[in-house]
Scaffold this motif. Structure first.
Motif, short mmCIF file in Angstrom:
data_model
loop_
_atom_site.label_atom_id
_atom_site.label_comp_id
_atom_site.label_asym_id
_atom_site.label_seq_id
_atom_site.Cartn_x
_atom_site.Cartn_y
_atom_site.Cartn_z
N GLN A 65 2.44 -6.38 2.49
CA GLN A 65 3.67 -5.73 2.92
C GLN A 65 3.36 -4.56 3.82
O GLN A 65 3.98 -4.36 4.86
CB GLN A 65 4.45 -5.21 1.71
CG GLN A 65 5.11 -6.30 0.92
CD GLN A 65 5.89 -5.70 -0.22
OE1 GLN A 65 6.43 -4.61 -0.10
NE2 GLN A 65 5.94 -6.40 -1.32
N TYR A 103 10.21 -6.28 4.64
CA TYR A 103 9.44 -6.34 3.41
C TYR A 103 9.99 -7.45 2.55
O TYR A 103 11.17 -7.58 2.33
CB TYR A 103 9.50 -5.03 2.65
CG TYR A 103 8.93 -3.92 3.45
CD1 TYR A 103 7.57 -3.73 3.48
CD2 TYR A 103 9.75 -3.14 4.24
CE1 TYR A 103 7.03 -2.74 4.24
CE2 TYR A 103 9.22 -2.14 5.01
CZ TYR A 103 7.86 -1.94 5.00
OH TYR A 103 7.34 -0.97 5.76
N GLU A 155 12.87 -3.77 -6.78
CA GLU A 155 11.59 -4.36 -7.16
C GLU A 155 11.74 -5.33 -8.32
O GLU A 155 10.85 -6.16 -8.53
CB GLU A 155 10.60 -3.26 -7.55
CG GLU A 155 9.87 -2.65 -6.38
CD GLU A 155 8.74 -1.75 -6.84
OE1 GLU A 155 8.38 -1.79 -8.03
OE2 GLU A 155 8.21 -1.01 -6.00
N VAL A 173 4.20 1.39 -2.39
CA VAL A 173 3.21 0.33 -2.57
C VAL A 173 1.82 0.83 -2.22
O VAL A 173 0.85 0.63 -2.95
CB VAL A 173 3.59 -0.87 -1.70
CG1 VAL A 173 2.41 -1.80 -1.53
CG2 VAL A 173 4.75 -1.60 -2.34
N GLN A 174 1.76 1.50 -1.10
CA GLN A 174 0.45 1.94 -0.65
C GLN A 174 -0.15 2.99 -1.58
O GLN A 174 -1.34 3.01 -1.82
CB GLN A 174 0.55 2.52 0.76
CG GLN A 174 0.74 1.45 1.81
CD GLN A 174 0.84 2.04 3.19
OE1 GLN A 174 0.92 3.26 3.33
NE2 GLN A 174 0.84 1.21 4.19
N GLN A 218 14.70 1.64 -5.31
CA GLN A 218 13.44 0.92 -5.25
C GLN A 218 13.15 0.19 -6.56
O GLN A 218 12.71 -0.96 -6.57
CB GLN A 218 12.31 1.91 -4.93
CG GLN A 218 10.95 1.27 -4.83
CD GLN A 218 10.83 0.39 -3.61
OE1 GLN A 218 11.64 0.48 -2.68
NE2 GLN A 218 9.84 -0.49 -3.60
N SER A 249 9.47 1.73 0.20
CA SER A 249 8.66 0.75 -0.50
C SER A 249 7.22 0.70 0.00
O SER A 249 6.31 0.63 -0.81
CB SER A 249 9.31 -0.62 -0.42
OG SER A 249 9.75 -0.87 0.86
N PRO A 250 6.97 0.70 1.29
CA PRO A 250 5.57 0.64 1.69
C PRO A 250 4.78 1.83 1.21
O PRO A 250 3.62 1.70 0.84
CB PRO A 250 5.64 0.59 3.21
CG PRO A 250 6.98 1.07 3.55
CD PRO A 250 7.88 0.72 2.42
N LYS A 255 0.62 3.49 -4.66
CA LYS A 255 0.99 3.18 -6.04
C LYS A 255 -0.02 3.75 -7.03
O LYS A 255 0.36 4.43 -7.99
CB LYS A 255 1.09 1.67 -6.18
CG LYS A 255 1.50 1.20 -7.55
CD LYS A 255 1.56 -0.31 -7.56
CE LYS A 255 1.85 -0.82 -8.95
NZ LYS A 255 1.85 -2.30 -9.00
N SER A 263 2.41 -9.55 -1.25
CA SER A 263 1.62 -8.56 -1.95
C SER A 263 1.81 -7.21 -1.32
O SER A 263 2.28 -7.09 -0.19
CB SER A 263 0.15 -8.94 -1.90
OG SER A 263 -0.33 -8.74 -0.60
N ALA A 264 1.41 -6.24 -2.05
CA ALA A 264 1.65 -4.88 -1.59
C ALA A 264 0.92 -4.60 -0.30
O ALA A 264 1.49 -4.09 0.66
CB ALA A 264 1.21 -3.91 -2.68
N VAL A 306 -5.63 1.88 -1.82
CA VAL A 306 -4.94 0.67 -2.19
C VAL A 306 -5.85 -0.53 -1.97
O VAL A 306 -5.93 -1.43 -2.78
CB VAL A 306 -3.66 0.53 -1.36
CG1 VAL A 306 -3.02 -0.80 -1.64
CG2 VAL A 306 -2.72 1.67 -1.68
#
Length: 681
Positions: free
Chosen positions: A578, A569, A484, A457-458, A480, A453-454, A460, A574-575, A393
């Motif tokens: 977060q 969160y 989002e 996000v991480q 989610q 979500s993390p 992704k 930003s991801a 990421v």
DNA sequence: GACGTCCTAAACAGTT
DNA sequence: GAACTGTTTAGGACGT
């Protein structure tokens, strides 16, 4: 009916094989991590260090993740890259970074490496060295560049000196202590300069050893021109601030903080290879730099970490540009090396340091958790490899932001999904890694009430490119997707799109998973259908979602606490932020443990945040934007198949009435019809 | 073993 | 009529 567990298992196995075979062990390894940059500090980033490296753009440390486009800055040619392949192998030089490209070395590094070659030396070179035209050209370029650089530095120094002078006048009445401090600072600065000189000498020495430069041992190197009289406290302090922390890091990380070039083994690679991509090192360089979001690639010259979506990403700037060139012009003009930019860099540095600190803490915590869990788990499952995607990421942050279109062939070896082998990344396993293992997947998001979500996000990039089934339930994914969305409501089709956009896995077998999505939407009470003029959108009743399962983690306060602390969160963040700043008390829309009163209040806060505005919206009968009201239109909420007339009832029962239900009562009602409806009918 | 949850599959009805 | 949307039912797997 025909649910075939073996089929499911096979699919998983296939995915994992794909993942591991093509991804983790793929040739897309970020070999750039083994890149060293010199002179001065032989700084190496490795895979697991990317997260920090990306944040250390201003440090003396290698910061490939934040290349600065300096073209046509003279600094461009003043950097010297040392490449090792293998990592411990002999070094080879790449001088300069790229003839027509952009330097990958940040200003702070590049500035430290002026290679001032006097005309005499140049003549000497011409006389005594047999150099190729390319090398000669490079040297000439360097010479010109360095002269320009020197001019810039002198101007800069002049400015600083003037400022310092003013400051000193203002501080003349200051105490002796202040003057002592100034003296100390000057001393420190002198030391810094001394180091710089040493580095420069080493640099030149390396050049000499490379055959690029021939200087007599007793010959005075013309390096002092750079530093003549450069003892302004201001500059010194600035320098100190910029460099100190990372110099410390290096000093602590290595026994010798001023190793400079590792010249223990002269490079066997002849200089003529330095600019050739045909050699191993050349490939290495090209590959490495590309992977670091470089603009060196002639085919993709419009990528820059400070440039994305036509917007300058310099902190606080956000200027919009139509093309990359104008951005570069803007960057060089508006964000040149001046006080303002320096101050902004300082701020950014502090942010980065805070993040690093936070990251370190979180890593430590994770490690403890992992250790704890590993102790408990008696059987280590060998087959599935946890995926470390943290660094990915981070890497992806520096990469061009263009997300791969859906039509792209999604293979685990896609460059946008760099995977790091487990063997090198034990210390940074994402939470998913523990649960993305086989049939456990579907319990991941709910079992411990961990927010997904993390992880999404991480990971992704990974999920977007690897056809690996995400270890989340459909309900969690749907939630989610909805959360989002900017308005926290999505149509079914938008949910579909989110699935296909975010997960390569869902780009096939559409009929199956779409059916499942619909099934889940319809089945779970936590998904509330809101009718619009244009159709219907789906929203999430967070409270209902939390009530879906009784929490079994109450017996482990530590775990509860850990979960609790990772709940924060904010969609605006930003991801990466977060992920790393999850515990910074940011309003959240995520799961919370029901049993805890604290978390109950937290959940109430969530509900209020989600629905509080709706109270105001309730009075707003005429929705100016019926299609996409940011507030889920209460008067249009229909809970499942029984739409209620809001005129006849005080409010939407789903979001208000269920908030008072006890979890023990509610969590069993997931599949049952809301009998309240019947009462109301 | 009971129960709850999740997943997949399918049928059906209504809407576009 | 086809496609989409939404609901419901059913059965198996898995964890608690």
């Amino acid at each position: 009916m025909a649910y075939r567990p073996e089929h499911s298992t096979d699919r998983w196995g296939e995915s994992e094989r794909e993942t591991r075979g093509g991804g983790l062990n793929s040739r897309e390894q970020p070999r750039a991590c083994n890149l060293s940059i010199s002179p001065g500090k032989r700084l190496e980033t490795r895979q697991h260090a990317h997260t920090l490296a990306v944040n250390a753009s201003l440090s003396l440390s290698l910061s490939l993740s934040a290349p600065l486009a300096l073209s046509p800055s003279p600094l461009r040619d003043s950097c010297l890259l040392i490449f090792r392949d293998p990592p411990n192998g002999p070094a080879s030089l790449c001088l300069p970074c790229q003839p027509n490209g952009v330097c990958q070395v940040p200003v702070s590094v590049a500035m430290m490496t002026p290679q001032v070659i006097t005309p005499q030396q140049m003549q000497q070179i011409l006389q005594h060295q047999v150099l190729s035209p390319q090398q000669l050209q490079l040297l000439l370029q360097q010479q010109q560049a360095l002269m320009l650089q020197q001019q810039q530095l002198q101007e800069f120094y002049k400015k600083q000196q003037e400022q310092l002078h003013l400051q000193l006048i203002q501080q003349q009445h200051g105490s002796k202590q202040q003057s002592k401090e100034v003296s100390a600072q000057q001393l420190a600065f002198q030391q810094q300069l001394l180091q710089v000189q040493q580095l420069q000498q080493q640099h030149l020495l390396s050049l000499q050893r490379q055959g690029l430069l021939s200087i007599q041992p007793n010959q005075t190197l013309p390096l002092h021109s750079l530093t003549q009289g450069m003892i302004p406290a201001e500059l010194q302090q600035l320098w100190k601030e910029v460099t100190n922390s990372h110099v410390k890091e290096e000093n602590s990380a290595t026994n010798n903080g001023h190793r400079g070039l590792d010249l223990s083994s002269p490079s066997p690679v002849p200089p003529k290879n330095h600019n050739q991509h045909g050699s191993t090192n050349g490939q290495y360089i090209s590959h490495s730099l590309k992977r670091e979001g470089s603009t060196l690639d002639d085919h993709s010259p419009h990528s820059h970490p400070l440039y994305g979506h036509g917007v300058c990403k310099w902190p606080g700037c956000e200027a919009v540009f139509e093309d990359f060139q104008s951005f570069l012009k803007h960057l060089n003009n508006e964000h040149a090396l001046d006080d303002r930019s320096t101050a902004q860099c300082r701020v950014q540095m502090q942010v980065v340091q805070q993040l690093e600190l936070q990251l370190a803490k979180d890593k430590e915590r994770l490690q403890a958790m992992m250790t704890h869990l590993h102790v408990k788990s008696t059987e280590p499952k060998p087959a599935p490899q946890p995926l470390n995607l943290v660094s990915n990421v981070t890497l992806s942050k520096t990469a061009p932001e263009a997300s791969p279109p859906l039509s792209l062939p999604q293979t685990p070896t896609t460059p946008t999904a760099p995977l790091t082998p487990l063997s090198q990344t034990h210390s940074v396993i994402t939470p998913t890694s523990l649960h993305s293992v086989g049939p456990m997947r579907r319990r991941y998001s709910d079992k411990y009430n961990m927010p997904i979500s993390p992880d999404i996000v991480q990971n992704k990039e990974f999920y977007m490119n690897a056809e690996v089934r995400p270890p989340f339930t459909y309900a969690s994914l749907i939630r989610q997707a909805i959360l989002e969305s900017p308005e926290r409501q999505l149509t079914l089709n938008e949910i579909y799109n989110w699935f296909t956009r975010m997960f390569a896995y869902f780009r096939r077998n559409a009929a199956t998973w779409k059916n499942a999505v619909r099934h889940n939407l319809s089945l779970h009470k936590c998904f509330v259908r809101v009718e619009n003029v244009k159709g219907a959108v789906w929203t999430v009743d967070e409270l209902e979602f939390q009530k879906r399962r009784p929490q079994k983690i109450s017996g482990s306060p530590a775990l509860v606490k850990n979960i609790h602390t990772t709940l924060g969160y904010g969609p605006a963040l930003s991801a990466a932020f977060q992920a790393s700043m999850a515990e910074n008390n940011i309003p959240l829309y995520t799961t919370a443990s029901i049993g805890s009163p604290t978390l109950n209040s937290l959940a109430s806060a969530i509900r209020e945040e989600m629905n509080g505005a709706m109270d105001h919206g309730n009075s707003n009968g005429s929705d100016s934007s019926p299609g996409r009201s940011p507030l889920p239109a209460m008067h249009h909420i229909s809970v499942k198949e029984e739409p209620l007339d809001p005129e006849e009832h005080e409010g939407p029962l789903s979001l208000v009435t269920t908030a008072n239900h006890s979890p023990d009562f509610d969590h069993n009602r997931d599949y049952e019809d809301d009998h309240v409806h019947e009462d109301m009918l």
